[in-house]
Design a protein around this motif. Structure first.
Motif, PDB file in Angstrom:
ATOM      1  N   THR A 221       0.832  -1.194   0.000  1.00 25.53           N
ATOM      2  CA  THR A 221       0.000   0.000   0.000  1.00 25.53           C
ATOM      3  C   THR A 221       0.872   1.251   0.000  1.00 25.53           C
ATOM      4  O   THR A 221       2.088   1.183   0.213  1.00 25.53           O
ATOM      5  CB  THR A 221      -0.892   0.038   1.242  1.00 25.53           C
ATOM      6  N   ALA A 222       0.227   2.395  -0.189  1.00 30.39           N
ATOM      7  CA  ALA A 222       0.944   3.666  -0.066  1.00 30.39           C
ATOM      8  C   ALA A 222       1.504   3.818   1.343  1.00 30.39           C
ATOM      9  O   ALA A 222       2.617   4.328   1.530  1.00 30.39           O
ATOM     10  CB  ALA A 222       0.004   4.826  -0.402  1.00 30.39           C
ATOM     11  N   ARG A 237       2.113   8.758  -2.657  1.00 27.60           N
ATOM     12  CA  ARG A 237       1.020   8.630  -3.634  1.00 27.60           C
ATOM     13  C   ARG A 237       1.470   9.100  -5.014  1.00 27.60           C
ATOM     14  O   ARG A 237       1.147   8.473  -6.035  1.00 27.60           O
ATOM     15  CB  ARG A 237      -0.190   9.416  -3.156  1.00 27.60           C
ATOM     16  N   LYS A 238       2.222  10.181  -5.043  1.00 28.94           N
ATOM     17  CA  LYS A 238       2.746  10.683  -6.309  1.00 28.94           C
ATOM     18  C   LYS A 238       3.700   9.666  -6.926  1.00 28.94           C
ATOM     19  O   LYS A 238       3.680   9.433  -8.144  1.00 28.94           O
ATOM     20  CB  LYS A 238       3.465  12.016  -6.068  1.00 28.94           C
TER      21      LYS A 238
END
Length: 327
Positions: A221-222, A237-238
């Motif tokens: 996950t992030a 996220r980027k």
């Protein structure tokens, strides 16, 4: 411990991604250097444990990994979290320059209590770099030697200043550890390594980091990437959005990302991954590479394997789940 089908699949896919279980879906890891490049960075806070982690994934003995370290094909440095990792030499500088600023900001706040001024750090940096460049790879500088360099430059390494300086200067992108001299760590300058350092703009570095992490650790996950790298949530996220050849998968209502090659992992390979038992070293990436350890480590076992204050021991894994400390 939750053994729902989604979490069982998650464990199996992580074992496969990390090179702890075989698959025909991607190229095999054929040696220690392949493992280092695939994983990008493996925690090496405990030197022998980091060597063992690479050896297990390369299916070689520890001596072969140590030989790669002797040849500077794998180095040890502080690329993330202020924690020592083994990594490919060509990835040392860009990783440290991408990930060290937040660690450095925290470290700088501790320097007044250590009696270190910004001028002291600058003097120590200049003296250390000059000494390393003069020595080259043939005569790496020992830790005690580095302390003598600081002292000769007028910066007292006592009362914790020496270790602090080495860790801080080692995270800036110009210094890594070479092969040990007996039991003592050694240091070399990145510009003396036998490979060309990759130079990338920050956006490209973020994409490279997420790509390599998700291909070697996914499904993740992030939040996992934030834990592993200490990027901000927004940066993670980027980075994931810019990652190459990754796919999103829903497991238990949670979004994970992994290398697109995992679409070709077969049910038989997942079953085989879960059928194999493992003895993994302290701080192994299978446990330390993710934010939430509860998926594989029950709360009642945690004090025997990984304490809250950072102590770790080698551990046994069966069906993807930690069953206890290795005896």
């Amino acid at each position: 411990m939750d053994h729902s089908p989604d979490l069982v699949e998650l464990r199996a896919r992580r074992l496969i991604a990390q090179g702890l279980a075989p698959t025909a879906a991607r190229d095999a890891l054929t040696g220690p250097v392949d493992v280092a490049r695939h994983l990008l960075a493996l925690q090496g806070q405990t030197y022998p444990a980091g060597i063992r982690a690479i050896a297990l994934r390369a299916d070689v003995d520890d001596a072969e990994v140590l030989a790669a370290v002797d040849r500077y094909e794998i180095v040890r440095a502080w690329p993330q979290r202020g924690t020592l990792h083994f990594l490919p030499p060509e990835d040392a500088r860009w990783m440290m320059r991408l990930l060290s600023p937040r660690v450095e900001k925290a470290a700088a706040g501790r320097r007044p209590a250590l009696g270190l001024s910004p001028e002291d750090v600058g003097v120590a940096r200049e003296a250390l770099h000059a000494e390393l460049r003069e020595r080259g790879l043939e005569d790496p500088l020992s830790r005690k030697g580095a302390y003598r360099v600081f002292a000769a430059a007028g910066v007292d390494p006592g009362d914790g200043r020496g270790p602090h300086l080495l860790r801080a200067l080692g995270g800036e992108g110009d210094v890594v550890q070479g092969p040990k001299k007996g039991s003592e760590e050694t240091f070399v300058h990145v510009d003396d390594l036998l490979v060309e350092q990759r130079e990338m703009p920050r956006e490209e570095s973020l994409a490279e980091l997420a790509t390599r992490y998700l291909h070697s650790h996914g499904p993740a996950t992030a939040k996992d990437l934030v834990w592993w790298s200490k990027l901000t949530v927004a940066e993670a996220r980027k980075a994931i959005a810019a990652a190459r050849d990754v796919v999103e998968i829903d497991l238990g209502g949670v979004s994970y990302w992994m290398g697109a090659w995992q679409a070709d992992v077969t049910g038989a390979e997942i079953a085989a991954a879960l059928a194999a038992d493992h003895t993994l070293p302290a701080f192994d990436e299978y446990l330390l590479g993710y934010h939430d350890k509860s998926y594989i480590l029950a709360d009642e076992l945690r004090p025997r394997v990984l304490t809250m204050n950072g102590l770790s021991w080698s551990f046994e894994v069966s069906r993807g789940v930690v069953t206890g400390r290795a005896e």
